[in-house]
Design a protein around this motif. Structure first.
Motif, PDB file in Angstrom:
ATOM      1  N   ALA A   1     -10.522  -7.143   5.988  1.00  0.00           N
ATOM      2  CA  ALA A   1      -9.165  -7.584   6.308  1.00  0.00           C
ATOM      3  C   ALA A   1      -8.297  -6.363   6.569  1.00  0.00           C
ATOM      4  CB  ALA A   1      -8.610  -8.431   5.167  1.00  0.00           C
ATOM      5  N   LEU A   2      -8.508  -5.770   7.746  1.00  0.00           N
ATOM      6  CA  LEU A   2      -7.742  -4.593   8.153  1.00  0.00           C
ATOM      7  C   LEU A   2      -7.408  -4.778   9.626  1.00  0.00           C
ATOM      8  CD1 LEU A   2     -10.157  -1.916   6.659  1.00  0.00           C
ATOM      9  CD2 LEU A   2      -7.928  -2.508   5.697  1.00  0.00           C
ATOM     10  N   TYR A   3      -6.389  -4.056  10.102  1.00  0.00           N
ATOM     11  CA  TYR A   3      -6.046  -4.127  11.524  1.00  0.00           C
ATOM     12  C   TYR A   3      -6.894  -3.118  12.279  1.00  0.00           C
ATOM     13  CZ  TYR A   3      -2.168  -6.905   9.897  1.00  0.00           C
ATOM     14  OH  TYR A   3      -1.430  -7.893   9.307  1.00  0.00           O
TER      15      TYR A   3
ATOM     16  N   GLU B   1      -2.376   4.123   8.711  1.00  0.00           N
ATOM     17  CA  GLU B   1      -1.394   3.085   9.069  1.00  0.00           C
ATOM     18  C   GLU B   1      -1.678   1.776   8.338  1.00  0.00           C
ATOM     19  OE1 GLU B   1      -0.490   4.796  13.571  1.00  0.00           O
ATOM     20  OE2 GLU B   1      -2.023   3.275  13.235  1.00  0.00           O
TER      21      GLU B   1
ATOM     22  N   MET C   1      -0.751   2.356   4.664  1.00  0.00           N
ATOM     23  CA  MET C   1       0.715   2.416   4.528  1.00  0.00           C
ATOM     24  C   MET C   1       1.288   0.997   4.545  1.00  0.00           C
ATOM     25  SD  MET C   1       1.987   5.533   4.353  1.00  0.00           S
ATOM     26  CE  MET C   1       3.632   5.568   5.015  1.00  0.00           C
ATOM     27  N   PHE C   2       0.787   0.206   5.511  1.00  0.00           N
ATOM     28  CA  PHE C   2       1.291  -1.163   5.649  1.00  0.00           C
ATOM     29  C   PHE C   2       1.025  -1.980   4.386  1.00  0.00           C
ATOM     30  CE2 PHE C   2       0.364  -5.610   6.918  1.00  0.00           C
ATOM     31  CZ  PHE C   2       1.657  -5.984   7.227  1.00  0.00           C
ATOM     32  N   PHE C   3      -0.229  -1.971   3.924  1.00  0.00           N
ATOM     33  CA  PHE C   3      -0.539  -2.800   2.751  1.00  0.00           C
ATOM     34  C   PHE C   3       0.141  -2.256   1.494  1.00  0.00           C
ATOM     35  CE2 PHE C   3      -4.138  -4.164   5.512  1.00  0.00           C
ATOM     36  CZ  PHE C   3      -3.776  -5.496   5.574  1.00  0.00           C
TER      37      PHE C   3
ATOM     38  N   ASN D   1       3.108  -0.792   1.439  1.00  0.00           N
ATOM     39  CA  ASN D   1       4.481  -1.307   1.568  1.00  0.00           C
ATOM     40  C   ASN D   1       4.561  -2.765   1.148  1.00  0.00           C
ATOM     41  OD1 ASN D   1       5.460   0.552   4.570  1.00  0.00           O
ATOM     42  ND2 ASN D   1       5.499   1.097   2.417  1.00  0.00           N
ATOM     43  N   MET D   2       3.522  -3.518   1.502  1.00  0.00           N
ATOM     44  CA  MET D   2       3.517  -4.945   1.173  1.00  0.00           C
ATOM     45  C   MET D   2       3.537  -5.150  -0.341  1.00  0.00           C
ATOM     46  SD  MET D   2       3.602  -6.863   3.807  1.00  0.00           S
ATOM     47  CE  MET D   2       4.479  -5.801   4.901  1.00  0.00           C
ATOM     48  N   TYR D   3       2.971  -4.149  -1.073  1.00  0.00           N
ATOM     49  CA  TYR D   3       3.005  -4.242  -2.537  1.00  0.00           C
ATOM     50  C   TYR D   3       4.252  -3.570  -3.100  1.00  0.00           C
ATOM     51  CZ  TYR D   3      -1.574  -6.296  -3.316  1.00  0.00           C
ATOM     52  OH  TYR D   3      -2.631  -7.163  -3.365  1.00  0.00           O
ATOM     53  N   GLY D   4       5.127  -3.127  -2.222  1.00  0.00           N
ATOM     54  CA  GLY D   4       6.367  -2.523  -2.695  1.00  0.00           C
ATOM     55  C   GLY D   4       6.241  -1.046  -3.022  1.00  0.00           C
ATOM     56  N   ILE D   5       5.119  -0.432  -2.663  1.00  0.00           N
ATOM     57  CA  ILE D   5       4.987   1.014  -2.902  1.00  0.00           C
ATOM     58  C   ILE D   5       5.397   1.734  -1.626  1.00  0.00           C
ATOM     59  CG2 ILE D   5       3.475   2.796  -3.851  1.00  0.00           C
ATOM     60  CD1 ILE D   5       1.404   0.486  -4.184  1.00  0.00           C
ATOM     61  N   LYS D   6       6.070   2.868  -1.784  1.00  0.00           N
ATOM     62  CA  LYS D   6       6.511   3.562  -0.568  1.00  0.00           C
ATOM     63  C   LYS D   6       6.640   5.056  -0.798  1.00  0.00           C
ATOM     64  CE  LYS D   6      11.190   2.417  -1.864  1.00  0.00           C
ATOM     65  NZ  LYS D   6      12.394   1.655  -1.623  1.00  0.00           N
TER      66      LYS D   6
ATOM     67  N   ALA E   1      -7.384  -0.631   0.196  1.00  0.00           N
ATOM     68  CA  ALA E   1      -6.180  -1.420   0.499  1.00  0.00           C
ATOM     69  C   ALA E   1      -5.819  -2.365  -0.641  1.00  0.00           C
ATOM     70  CB  ALA E   1      -6.388  -2.206   1.787  1.00  0.00           C
ATOM     71  N   SER E   2      -6.789  -2.667  -1.506  1.00  0.00           N
ATOM     72  CA  SER E   2      -6.535  -3.641  -2.572  1.00  0.00           C
ATOM     73  C   SER E   2      -6.216  -3.017  -3.923  1.00  0.00           C
ATOM     74  CB  SER E   2      -7.758  -4.541  -2.750  1.00  0.00           C
ATOM     75  OG  SER E   2      -8.184  -5.011  -1.503  1.00  0.00           O
TER      76      SER E   2
END
Ligand SMILES: Nc1ncnc2c1ncn2[C@@H]1O[C@H](COP(=O)(O)OP(=O)(O)OP(=O)(O)O)[C@@H](O)[C@H]1O
Ligand SMILES: [Mg+2]
Lengths: 250, 431
Positions: free
Chosen positions: A91-93, A100, A103-105, A107-112, A152-153
Motif C-alpha cells: 500500500a504505497l504510491y 515522499e 513523508m505522506f504517511f 503526516n497522516m499520523y500527525g508526525i512532521k 510506513a506503518s
C-alpha cells in the motif's frame, strides 16, 4: 473487565455482502500484551478478514473486539492512534519516491518536520534503503517494497502492530531483516499480530500461534504446546497439515 | 486535520506533475480543440450572425427609382449590396458573368431612363383621368404604354426560392413606393396650378403597415454568439469535465492499491485526504479555464478570428468557472466511487462527458438544435455553465444574474458527492 486480555476477540463472525458463506465464523482469541501472535492457516481460511476486523478496517457481522479493555468500535479513533497496520498488498504510491511516501504517511499520523525526517532516515538506513531514498517505488524490487511497506506503518511507534503476510514473496535476506526487526520491536514492548504461510518462521518468531481454518481457530497455544498436543509431529508444518488436512483450498 | 489536508495536497500535486500524459490530455487537447473548432465553425457562425445575400446592383437609371432601390436594399438587413467592382467595369454583362461564376448570388439591373419612363406613364394616366386640364401631349413624345420598366434580376441557379422571393418582394415594395410618390407629386403640382394650394410633401413614403421579425427561442436571446464566444467557453467546459477521467482513475487506483485501506486504519477521517485530492483537481480545472480563456483573448486573433471579449464582470466569470469546476470534480468523485475498475471509470467517464457535452450544446450550439433537443439540453450541467458564460460574454451579466446556473452546478456537485458517500457506506464493506 480486568480478566480480559490485551486483545480479546469474542465470537466474531463475518459474512461479506453478497457472499453465501462465513469468511469468519464464531471466532474467539486472546492476545496478551507484549506477545507475538501468529495466525496461520491455508488460503481463504479467514486470516486477512480476522486481522482486518482487529485493525478496524472491517466491521464484523456479529461478536465483539476489545483492545486494551475498550470496545474497538466504540473507540475507533483512540485505538487507531496506537495501532499500526502492514497490509498484505503493498500500500504505497508507486509514482512517489520512498521518502515522499513515508513523508505522506507520517503526516497522516500527525508526525512532521525534522522528527519525521529523522525517523525516515533512521528506518531506511536500518532496512538498507537509504541510498534509494529518492527513488520511485515503482523502480523497487518486491523485497524493497515490502520493507518500505513496513516502515510506513511504524513511523508513529504503534503499541500494537498488525502484519498480514509481511514476508510473502521475498528473498531470505529481506525476510531475515524483517524478522530481526520484529523481534527488536517486540523487545521494546510492541505487541505483534501477524499472519504467515511460513511455518518455520512462525515457529521461531511467535510466542503464541492460532491455527485458523474455514473461518475459525482450530488450535491455539505456544509452538511447544502445539507440538506436544500433537505428539507425533516434529515441527509446526506437520501440526498444520495434521490439523488442516491435505485437501487443496480455493 | 490541517496537516493531513496539506500532506494530501502535496502528494496529489507531485503525482499530477509526474503524470505527463495526463497533463497533456488535460491541457493540450482542449487547446487544440478550441483552435480547430473555432476556425472550422467561424464561417458557419458568421452566416448565422449575418445571413446576408450578396447582390450586385447595376444602376443605369439616374433618377429617383435607381436611388430608391439602392437605398432600400442597403437599408434592408439581409442584403449586402455591391455597386462598384474593383476594376470599375460593372456592366450588365459583367454582372451576369459574376453571378454565373458564383461570385454573387444575384444581380439587379435597373434600365436607363427608368425614372423618366415611370414619370411619363404616371403623368399620362393622370391626364386621362382628368382630361382637358393639361396641355395635350404632342404626338412625337407619345409614350409606349405597353413597354413597361424592365428591371432584370440574374440569379445564381443554386439560390434558394425563399431568397428569390425576398428579393422580389423587396423590389416590388420599393417600386410601388416610387410610383405612389410620383403620383403624389403630380397631384400636388396639379393642385397648385388649379387652386394655388401648396401641398405639403410628406417626409417619407414609408409603409403604414410594418412587420417586425424576431427569432422565438427559449433562451430569450436574440444574441447569437460568434464562433469564438461559443467555442472558447464550450471547449473549456469540455476540458474541465474531462477531469473526471483522471480523477476517477486516481480514486480507483488508490482504492485498488490498498492505500485507502492503510489510510482508513489511521486516526482521523479520510475526508481530509479526499478534500486535499479534490483541491488539486479543482485548481487544475481553474488553470485550464484561465488558459483557455487566455487563448481566446490573445491567440485566436493571431489566426484572424475575433478576440474573446470577456465582459466587465470578471468576478462573475470566476464564480461560474469555480462552480463548473466543483461540478466536474464532484462528478469525478461519484464515478470514481461507483466504478469498480480503472477501465470502467475511463470508459464511463469519457462516454458520459461526451454525452453531457453533446446534450449541453458544446459540439452543436443549443440555439441551432431541434426543439426537442433544446429541451433536453437543459439537463446537462455543461449547458448550465455554458449559459453562464454566454450571459457574461454576450449580455455583460453580473454575479447575481448567473446565480441560477451557479446554484444548479453546486447542487449537481453536492448530489454527486452525496451519491458517492452513500454508495461507499452501503456497498463497500469498509467502515
Ligand atoms: N471482499 C470480499 N468479498 C467476498 N468474499 C470475500 C472478500 N474477501 C474475502 N472473501 C472470502 O472470505 C474468505 C476468507 O478470505 P481471507 O482473505 O480472509 O482469507 P486469507 O486467510 O487471508 O487467505 P490468503 O491466505 O489467501 O490471504 C474466502 O473464502 C474469501 O473468498
Ligand atoms: Mg489474506
Amino acid at each position: 473487565m480486568s480478566n480480559r486480555s490485551y486483545i480479546e476477540v469474542e465470537n466474531i463472525s463475518k459474512i461479506y455482502p453478497g457472499a453465501d458463506i462465513f469468511a469468519v465464523k464464531d471466532l474467539s482469541l486472546s492476545i496478551d500484551k507484549g506477545e507475538i501472535y501468529g495466525l496461520l492457516g491455508p488460503n481463504g481460511a479467514g486470516k486477512t478478514t480476522t486481522i482486518s476486523i482487529l485493525c478496524s478496517l472491517l466491521a464484523q457481522t456479529t461478536g465483539n473486539v476489545y483492545i486494551d479493555s475498550t470496545d474497538l468500535y466504540a473507540n475507533v479513533n483512540k485505538i487507531r492512534k496506537i495501532i499500526g497496520v502492514v497490509p498484505q498488498d503493498i500500500a504505497l504510491y508507486p509514482k512517489l519516491t520512498a521518502k515522499e511516501n513515508l513523508m505522506f504517511f507520517g503526516n497522516m499520523y500527525g508526525i512532521k518536520g525534522s522528527l519525521l525526517k529523522n525517523k525516515i532516515h533512521y528506518y531506511l538506513e536500518y532496512f538498507g534503503l537509504i541510498n534509494k531514498i529518492n527513488k520511485r517505488i515503482d523502480t523497487f524490487s518486491g523485497g524493497m517494497k515490502r520493507r518500505v511497506n513496513l516502515i510506513a506503518s511504524i513511523l508513529h511507534k504503534p503499541e500494537i502492530l498488525f502484519l498480514d503476510e509481511p514476508t510473502v514473496g521475498i528473498d531470505v535476506q529481506s525476510r531475515n531483516v524483517i524478522i530481526e526487526f520484529l523481534h527488536e520491536l517486540n523487545k521494546k514492548g510492541t505487541t505483534i499480530v501477524y499472519t504467515s504461510h511460513h511455518m518455520e518462521e512462525a515457529q521461531n518468531l511467535c510466542s503464541k500461534i492460532g491455527i485458523i481454518d474455514k473461518g475459525d481457530i482450530i488450535a491455539e497455544g505456544s509452538p511447544d504446546q502445539l507440538l506436544k498436543k500433537n505428539c507425533n509431529c516434529k515441527n509446526l508444518e506437520d501440526v498444520f497439515l495434521h490439523l488442516t488436512g491435505r485437501q487443496l483450498r480455493d | 486535520m490541517i496537516l493531513k489536508f496539506f500532506a494530501s495536497v502535496r502528494k496529489e500535486a507531485i503525482l499530477m506533475l509526474r503524470d505527463k500524459a495526463g497533463l497533456a490530455i488535460l491541457f493540450v487537447m482542449p487547446m487544440a480543440l478550441i483552435l480547430i473548432m473555432t476556425l472550422l465553425q467561424d464561417n458557419t457562425f458568421k452566416a448565422l450572425e449575418e445571413n446576408k445575400i450578396e447582390i450586385l446592383l447595376v444602376n443605369k437609371d439616374s433618377g429617383t427609382l435607381g436611388k430608391a432601390i439602392h437605398k432600400g436594399l442597403t437599408e434592408a438587413d439581409f442584403f449586402q449590396i455591391t455597386d462598384k467592382l474593383e476594376d470599375d467595369t460593372l456592366t450588365e454583362k459583367s454582372a451576369y458573368k459574376k453571378v454565373a461564376s458564383g461570385a454573387y448570388q444575384m444581380a439587379i439591373v435597373i434600365p436607363e431612363g427608368a425614372t423618366d419612363y415611370i414619370q411619363q406613364v404616371v403623368t399620362h394616366k393622370i391626364n386621362t383621368q382628368l382630361p382637358g386640364l393639361q396641355e395635350p401631349v404632342e404626338e412625337d413624345t407619345k409614350i409606349d404604354l405597353t413597354k413597361g420598366v424592365n428591371v432584370k434580376i440574374f440569379f445564381d441557379p443554386v439560390t434558394k426560392n425563399s431568397f428569390k422571393q425576398s428579393v422580389h418582394s423587396a423590389l416590388k415594395e420599393f417600386t410601388s413606393k416610387i410610383e405612389a410618390e410620383m403620383a403624389f407629386n403630380i397631384y400636388g403640382k396639379l393642385f397648385k396650378d388649379m387652386f394655388e394650394i401648396e401641398v405639403q410633401q410628406p417626409e417619407s413614403f414609408s409603409s403604414i403597415i410594418t412587420f417586425t421579425e424576431e427569432y422565438a427561442t427559449n433562451l430569450n436571446s436574440k444574441i447569437i454568439p460568434n464562433s469564438v464566444q461559443h467555442n472558447v467557453p464550450a471547449w473549456t467546459l469540455f476540458a474541465m469535465f474531462f477531469i473526471v477521467i483522471p480523477l476517477a482513475g486516481n480514486i480507483i487506483k488508490e482504492r485498488e492499491s490498498g492505500n485507502v485501506l492503510r489510510l482508513k486504519t489511521m486516526p482521523g477521517s479520510y475526508t481530509a485526504v479526499l478534500l486535499g485530492k479534490l483541491s488539486i483537481y479543482l485548481i487544475i480545472c481553474i488553470i485550464q479555464a484561465a488558459l483557455m480563456i487566455a487563448i481566446g483573448v490573445y491567440i485566436l486573433p493571431l489566426f484572424g478570428l475575433p478576440s474573446l471579449m470577456l465582459g466587465t464582470n470578471l468576478f462573475a466569470l470566476f464564480i461560474i468557472v469555480l462552480a463548473a469546476a466543483l461540478a466536474a470534480t464532484g462528478f469525478g468523485v461519484a464515478i470514481g466511487s461507483i466504478a469498480t475498475s480503472h477501465d470502467q471509470a475511463s470508459i464511463f467517464g469519457a462516454v458520459s462527458t461526451v454525452i453531457l457535452a453533446a446534450l449541453g450544446g458544446i459540439w452543436v450550439p443549443v440555439f441551432i438544435m431541434p426543439e426537442v433537443m433544446q429541451q433536453i439540453s437543459i439537463l446537462s450541467p455543461l449547458n448550465w455553465a455554458l449559459n453562464g458564460f454566454y450571459d457574461i460574454f454576450l449580455r455583460d451579466s453580473g454575479t447575481l444574474d448567473i446565480m441560477p446556473y451557479v446554484i444548479k452546478l453546486m447542487i449537481f456537485c453536492i448530489v454527486s458527492i452525496g451519491v458517492s458517500y452513500f454508495y461507499n457506506k452501503f456497498n463497500r464493506s469498509i467502515s
